[in-house]
Write a protein that holds these residues in place. Structure first.
Motif, PDB file in Angstrom:
ATOM      1  N   ARG A   1       0.820  -1.222   0.000  1.00 15.09           N
ATOM      2  CA  ARG A   1       0.000   0.000   0.000  1.00 15.09           C
ATOM      3  C   ARG A   1       0.848   1.264   0.000  1.00 15.09           C
ATOM      4  O   ARG A   1       0.390   2.330   0.372  1.00 15.09           O
ATOM      5  CB  ARG A   1      -0.974   0.023   1.194  1.00 15.09           C
ATOM      6  N   SER A   2       2.103   1.149  -0.401  1.00 18.36           N
ATOM      7  CA  SER A   2       2.970   2.326  -0.468  1.00 18.36           C
ATOM      8  C   SER A   2       3.083   2.785  -1.908  1.00 18.36           C
ATOM      9  O   SER A   2       3.225   1.968  -2.820  1.00 18.36           O
ATOM     10  CB  SER A   2       4.363   1.983   0.056  1.00 18.36           C
ATOM     11  N   ARG A   3       3.098   4.085  -2.114  1.00 18.97           N
ATOM     12  CA  ARG A   3       3.244   4.579  -3.477  1.00 18.97           C
ATOM     13  C   ARG A   3       4.681   4.433  -3.973  1.00 18.97           C
ATOM     14  O   ARG A   3       4.967   4.682  -5.144  1.00 18.97           O
ATOM     15  CB  ARG A   3       2.770   6.030  -3.584  1.00 18.97           C
ATOM     16  N   LEU A   4       5.591   4.040  -3.101  1.00 24.31           N
ATOM     17  CA  LEU A   4       6.968   3.797  -3.547  1.00 24.31           C
ATOM     18  C   LEU A   4       7.054   2.585  -4.462  1.00 24.31           C
ATOM     19  O   LEU A   4       7.920   2.513  -5.312  1.00 24.31           O
ATOM     20  CB  LEU A   4       7.901   3.605  -2.350  1.00 24.31           C
ATOM     21  N   GLY A   5       6.173   1.622  -4.246  1.00 24.99           N
ATOM     22  CA  GLY A   5       6.049   0.502  -5.164  1.00 24.99           C
ATOM     23  C   GLY A   5       7.147  -0.545  -5.088  1.00 24.99           C
ATOM     24  O   GLY A   5       8.112  -0.425  -4.340  1.00 24.99           O
ATOM     25  N   VAL A   6       6.945  -1.601  -5.861  1.00 22.44           N
ATOM     26  CA  VAL A   6       7.881  -2.728  -5.967  1.00 22.44           C
ATOM     27  C   VAL A   6       8.140  -2.964  -7.452  1.00 22.44           C
ATOM     28  O   VAL A   6       7.207  -3.115  -8.237  1.00 22.44           O
ATOM     29  CB  VAL A   6       7.272  -3.997  -5.333  1.00 22.44           C
ATOM     30  N   TRP A   7       9.406  -3.010  -7.823  1.00 20.60           N
ATOM     31  CA  TRP A   7       9.762  -3.230  -9.233  1.00 20.60           C
ATOM     32  C   TRP A   7       9.424  -4.678  -9.613  1.00 20.60           C
ATOM     33  O   TRP A   7       9.907  -5.618  -8.940  1.00 20.60           O
ATOM     34  CB  TRP A   7      11.250  -2.954  -9.396  1.00 20.60           C
ATOM     35  N   PRO A   8       8.650  -4.914 -10.658  1.00 18.88           N
ATOM     36  CA  PRO A   8       8.191  -6.271 -10.989  1.00 18.88           C
ATOM     37  C   PRO A   8       9.276  -7.338 -11.090  1.00 18.88           C
ATOM     38  O   PRO A   8       9.025  -8.483 -10.670  1.00 18.88           O
ATOM     39  CB  PRO A   8       7.446  -6.078 -12.312  1.00 18.88           C
ATOM     40  N   PRO A   9      10.497  -7.056 -11.621  1.00 17.18           N
ATOM     41  CA  PRO A   9      11.499  -8.130 -11.657  1.00 17.18           C
ATOM     42  C   PRO A   9      11.828  -8.706 -10.273  1.00 17.18           C
ATOM     43  O   PRO A   9      12.273  -9.855 -10.166  1.00 17.18           O
ATOM     44  CB  PRO A   9      12.721  -7.454 -12.299  1.00 17.18           C
TER      45      PRO A   9
END
Ligand SMILES: [Zn+2]
Length: 110
Positions: free
Chosen positions: A79-87
């Motif tokens: 739920r963070s707008r920092l996100g997770v890089w898909p790889p």
């Protein structure tokens, strides 16, 4: 600047002011560590970056993150707008021994 001052503050809050690797307070001496190293095509932006002590960053060097580290990262970023890089998600599910190829394929497929 790949990580904005605003993203840096948010990262610091989400990590509880602690180094991603050793869990000790990191304070103003935090460095940016790329979970998937830049040398292997890692993204130079918040979804692939954690805060770490310089010594912990150097100790990690150019290895890939472990599945445990990726799980912890995904939990912190929920739920963070920092996100997770898909790889990173592809890497978490990689077969043992196939990690580097999995990362290369995931980056190529973006
Ligand atoms: Zn540390």
């Amino acid at each position: 600047m790949p990580v904005s001052p605003d993203e840096y503050r948010l990262m610091d809050v989400q990590q509880g002011g602690r180094c991603f690797y050793c869990g000790e307070p990191v304070g103003a001496k935090a460095t940016f560590d790329h979970l998937i190293p830049l040398a292997y095509g890692g993204l130079d932006a918040a979804p692939n970056v954690v805060l770490a002590h310089r010594r912990c960053n150097q100790r990690k060097a150019d290895r890939l993150p472990t599945p445990e580290e990726i799980d912890r990262f995904v939990t912190e970023r929920r739920r963070s707008r920092l996100g997770v890089w898909p790889p990173l998600l592809a890497l978490r599910d990689a077969e043992p021994g196939d990690e580097w190829m999995t990362v290369a394929r995931a980056i190529a497929g973006l």
